[in-house]
Design an enzyme around this catalytic site. Sequence first.
Site, PDB file in Angstrom:
ATOM      1  N   TYR A  90       0.837  -1.198   0.000  1.00 28.13           N
ATOM      2  CA  TYR A  90       0.000   0.000   0.000  1.00 28.13           C
ATOM      3  C   TYR A  90       0.871   1.247   0.000  1.00 28.13           C
ATOM      4  CZ  TYR A  90      -3.267   3.539   1.778  1.00 28.13           C
ATOM      5  OH  TYR A  90      -4.013   4.678   1.951  1.00 28.13           O
ATOM      6  N   GLU A 105     -11.535   6.127   5.505  1.00 27.16           N
ATOM      7  CA  GLU A 105     -10.886   6.940   6.537  1.00 27.16           C
ATOM      8  C   GLU A 105     -11.824   7.113   7.723  1.00 27.16           C
ATOM      9  OE1 GLU A 105      -7.838   7.848   6.758  1.00 27.16           O
ATOM     10  OE2 GLU A 105      -7.048   7.725   4.723  1.00 27.16           O
ATOM     11  N   TRP A 114      -5.069   1.733  10.477  1.00 24.48           N
ATOM     12  CA  TRP A 114      -5.249   1.591   9.033  1.00 24.48           C
ATOM     13  C   TRP A 114      -4.976   0.149   8.610  1.00 24.48           C
ATOM     14  CZ3 TRP A 114      -7.990   3.618   5.524  1.00 24.48           C
ATOM     15  CH2 TRP A 114      -7.755   3.314   4.179  1.00 24.48           C
TER      16      TRP A 114
END
Length: 198
Positions: free
Chosen positions: A28, A50, A58
Amino acid sequence: MKTDTVIIGEDGLTRPAWAHANPLMRAYYDTEWGMPVREEQGLLERICLEGFQSGLSWNTILHKREAFREVFADFHPETVAAYGDKDVDQLMADPRIVRNRAKILATIKNARATITLRNEGGLVKFVWSFQPETTPAPQTPADIPTQSPESRALSTALRKRGFSFVGPVTMYALMEAIGMVDTHLVNSHRRGSSGVWG
Protein backbone atom coordinates in the site's frame (compact mmCIF):
# COMPACT_ATOMS: atom_id res chain seq x y z
CA MET A 1 17.90 -1.66 9.91
CA LYS A 2 16.51 1.40 11.67
CA THR A 3 17.57 5.01 11.25
CA ASP A 4 16.25 7.98 13.20
CA THR A 5 13.45 8.55 10.74
CA VAL A 6 12.83 5.44 8.64
CA ILE A 7 13.54 1.76 8.30
CA ILE A 8 15.76 0.63 5.46
CA GLY A 9 14.29 -2.55 4.05
CA GLU A 10 16.10 -5.57 2.69
CA ASP A 11 15.59 -4.04 -0.74
CA GLY A 12 17.61 -1.01 0.36
CA LEU A 13 14.60 1.32 0.18
CA THR A 14 13.60 3.63 3.00
CA ARG A 15 10.09 3.58 4.45
CA PRO A 16 8.43 4.74 7.67
CA ALA A 17 7.98 2.12 10.36
CA TRP A 18 4.24 1.74 9.72
CA ALA A 19 4.92 0.59 6.17
CA HIS A 20 6.88 -2.39 7.53
CA ALA A 21 3.99 -3.86 9.53
CA ASN A 22 3.28 -6.55 6.92
CA PRO A 23 3.44 -7.12 3.14
CA LEU A 24 -0.02 -5.59 2.59
CA MET A 25 0.92 -2.34 4.33
CA ARG A 26 4.23 -2.23 2.49
CA ALA A 27 2.54 -2.69 -0.89
CA TYR A 28 0.00 0.00 0.00
CA TYR A 29 2.79 2.41 0.90
CA ASP A 30 4.88 1.58 -2.17
CA THR A 31 2.12 1.76 -4.76
CA GLU A 32 -0.91 3.67 -3.49
CA TRP A 33 -0.55 5.89 -0.42
CA GLY A 34 0.02 9.48 -1.42
CA MET A 35 -0.95 8.97 -5.05
CA PRO A 36 -3.64 11.24 -6.53
CA VAL A 37 -7.24 10.01 -6.57
CA ARG A 38 -9.25 12.04 -9.05
CA GLU A 39 -12.36 9.99 -9.73
CA GLU A 40 -15.58 10.10 -7.76
CA GLN A 41 -16.01 6.48 -6.78
CA GLY A 42 -12.43 6.07 -5.62
CA LEU A 43 -12.56 9.27 -3.62
CA LEU A 44 -15.83 8.29 -1.95
CA GLU A 45 -14.21 4.99 -0.97
CA ARG A 46 -11.24 6.79 0.58
CA ILE A 47 -13.45 9.18 2.52
CA CYS A 48 -15.59 6.36 3.89
CA LEU A 49 -12.66 4.09 4.75
CA GLU A 50 -10.89 6.94 6.54
CA GLY A 51 -14.09 7.33 8.54
CA PHE A 52 -14.16 3.61 9.36
CA GLN A 53 -10.52 3.87 10.43
CA SER A 54 -11.33 6.46 13.09
CA GLY A 55 -10.33 4.94 16.43
CA LEU A 56 -8.77 1.92 14.72
CA SER A 57 -5.57 1.22 12.80
CA TRP A 58 -5.25 1.59 9.03
CA ASN A 59 -3.83 -1.92 9.06
CA THR A 60 -7.21 -3.19 10.27
CA ILE A 61 -9.06 -1.33 7.52
CA LEU A 62 -6.65 -2.39 4.81
CA HIS A 63 -7.11 -6.06 5.70
CA LYS A 64 -10.90 -5.62 5.48
CA ARG A 65 -10.83 -3.44 2.36
CA GLU A 66 -11.91 -6.08 -0.14
CA ALA A 67 -14.86 -7.00 2.07
CA PHE A 68 -15.79 -3.32 2.35
CA ARG A 69 -15.66 -3.04 -1.43
CA GLU A 70 -17.87 -6.10 -1.80
CA VAL A 71 -20.58 -5.07 0.65
CA PHE A 72 -20.63 -1.44 -0.51
CA ALA A 73 -20.70 -2.29 -4.24
CA ASP A 74 -17.24 -0.80 -4.82
CA PHE A 75 -18.61 2.41 -3.27
CA HIS A 76 -20.83 3.10 -6.28
CA PRO A 77 -22.69 6.21 -5.08
CA GLU A 78 -26.14 5.42 -6.46
CA THR A 79 -26.07 1.84 -5.20
CA VAL A 80 -24.96 2.73 -1.68
CA ALA A 81 -27.30 5.73 -1.52
CA ALA A 82 -30.23 3.35 -2.01
CA TYR A 83 -29.34 1.16 0.99
CA GLY A 84 -32.10 0.89 3.59
CA ASP A 85 -32.66 -0.60 7.01
CA LYS A 86 -32.47 -4.19 5.79
CA ASP A 87 -29.10 -3.52 4.16
CA VAL A 88 -27.83 -1.92 7.35
CA ASP A 89 -28.93 -4.96 9.36
CA GLN A 90 -27.07 -7.25 6.94
CA LEU A 91 -23.94 -5.12 7.20
CA MET A 92 -24.12 -5.15 10.98
CA ALA A 93 -24.19 -8.95 10.85
CA ASP A 94 -21.13 -9.23 8.55
CA PRO A 95 -17.99 -10.04 10.60
CA ARG A 96 -15.70 -9.23 7.67
CA ILE A 97 -16.14 -5.49 8.07
CA VAL A 98 -16.13 -3.01 10.94
CA ARG A 99 -19.61 -3.40 12.39
CA ASN A 100 -20.20 0.11 13.62
CA ARG A 101 -23.73 1.31 12.89
CA ALA A 102 -22.84 5.01 12.94
CA LYS A 103 -20.03 4.48 10.42
CA ILE A 104 -22.22 2.30 8.19
CA LEU A 105 -24.95 4.94 8.23
CA ALA A 106 -22.32 7.60 7.51
CA THR A 107 -21.21 5.68 4.41
CA ILE A 108 -24.78 5.67 3.09
CA LYS A 109 -25.17 9.34 3.96
CA ASN A 110 -21.86 10.16 2.27
CA ALA A 111 -22.96 8.39 -0.92
CA ARG A 112 -26.14 10.46 -0.98
CA ALA A 113 -24.17 13.65 -0.32
CA THR A 114 -21.76 12.73 -3.13
CA ILE A 115 -24.66 12.59 -5.60
CA THR A 116 -25.97 15.96 -4.41
CA LEU A 117 -22.51 17.48 -4.64
CA ARG A 118 -22.51 16.89 -8.39
CA ASN A 119 -24.54 20.10 -8.53
CA GLU A 120 -21.40 21.93 -7.36
CA GLY A 121 -19.04 20.32 -9.84
CA GLY A 122 -18.65 16.99 -8.08
CA LEU A 123 -16.81 15.46 -5.16
CA VAL A 124 -13.37 15.40 -6.78
CA LYS A 125 -13.37 19.06 -7.80
CA PHE A 126 -14.76 20.03 -4.42
CA VAL A 127 -12.24 18.11 -2.31
CA TRP A 128 -9.23 19.09 -4.42
CA SER A 129 -10.21 22.76 -4.19
CA PHE A 130 -8.87 22.59 -0.61
CA GLN A 131 -5.36 21.63 -1.71
CA PRO A 132 -2.88 23.87 0.15
CA GLU A 133 -0.29 26.02 -1.60
CA THR A 134 2.59 24.22 0.10
CA THR A 135 3.23 20.77 1.52
CA PRO A 136 5.14 19.73 4.64
CA ALA A 137 8.68 18.40 4.32
CA PRO A 138 8.95 16.19 7.42
CA GLN A 139 12.36 14.98 8.53
CA THR A 140 10.89 12.74 11.24
CA PRO A 141 7.43 11.32 12.00
CA ALA A 142 7.11 13.94 14.75
CA ASP A 143 7.22 16.64 12.05
CA ILE A 144 4.07 15.37 10.35
CA PRO A 145 0.96 17.41 11.19
CA THR A 146 -2.28 15.71 12.16
CA GLN A 147 -4.46 18.49 10.75
CA SER A 148 -4.16 21.80 8.96
CA PRO A 149 -6.20 24.92 8.20
CA GLU A 150 -7.16 23.28 4.91
CA SER A 151 -8.26 20.00 6.52
CA ARG A 152 -10.35 21.96 9.02
CA ALA A 153 -11.95 23.96 6.21
CA LEU A 154 -12.59 20.81 4.17
CA SER A 155 -14.14 19.12 7.20
CA THR A 156 -16.48 22.03 7.80
CA ALA A 157 -17.45 22.29 4.14
CA LEU A 158 -18.19 18.57 3.78
CA ARG A 159 -20.25 18.51 6.95
CA LYS A 160 -22.32 21.41 5.66
CA ARG A 161 -23.02 19.32 2.57
CA GLY A 162 -24.22 16.30 4.50
CA PHE A 163 -21.07 14.20 4.99
CA SER A 164 -20.29 12.41 8.27
CA PHE A 165 -17.11 11.10 9.91
CA VAL A 166 -15.11 13.79 8.14
CA GLY A 167 -13.40 15.52 11.05
CA PRO A 168 -10.28 17.64 10.47
CA VAL A 169 -7.85 14.89 11.52
CA THR A 170 -9.63 12.34 9.33
CA MET A 171 -9.60 14.79 6.43
CA TYR A 172 -5.90 15.43 6.86
CA ALA A 173 -5.31 11.68 6.68
CA LEU A 174 -7.38 11.71 3.49
CA MET A 175 -5.30 14.57 2.07
CA GLU A 176 -2.14 12.56 2.78
CA ALA A 177 -3.57 9.38 1.28
CA ILE A 178 -4.65 11.03 -1.99
CA GLY A 179 -1.58 13.19 -2.52
CA MET A 180 -3.09 16.58 -1.69
CA VAL A 181 -0.17 16.93 0.68
CA ASP A 182 3.08 14.97 0.57
CA THR A 183 3.96 13.83 4.07
CA HIS A 184 6.41 11.17 2.96
CA LEU A 185 9.54 11.72 5.01
CA VAL A 186 12.16 13.58 3.00
CA ASN A 187 14.46 10.54 2.97
CA SER A 188 11.72 8.08 2.02
CA HIS A 189 12.00 6.52 -1.42
CA ARG A 190 8.42 7.63 -2.09
CA ARG A 191 8.95 11.35 -1.48
CA GLY A 192 7.67 13.31 -4.48
CA SER A 193 6.21 10.22 -6.17
CA SER A 194 2.71 11.67 -6.58
CA GLY A 195 3.72 14.18 -9.22
CA VAL A 196 1.54 16.76 -7.46
CA TRP A 197 4.47 18.38 -5.69
CA GLY A 198 7.80 19.12 -7.36
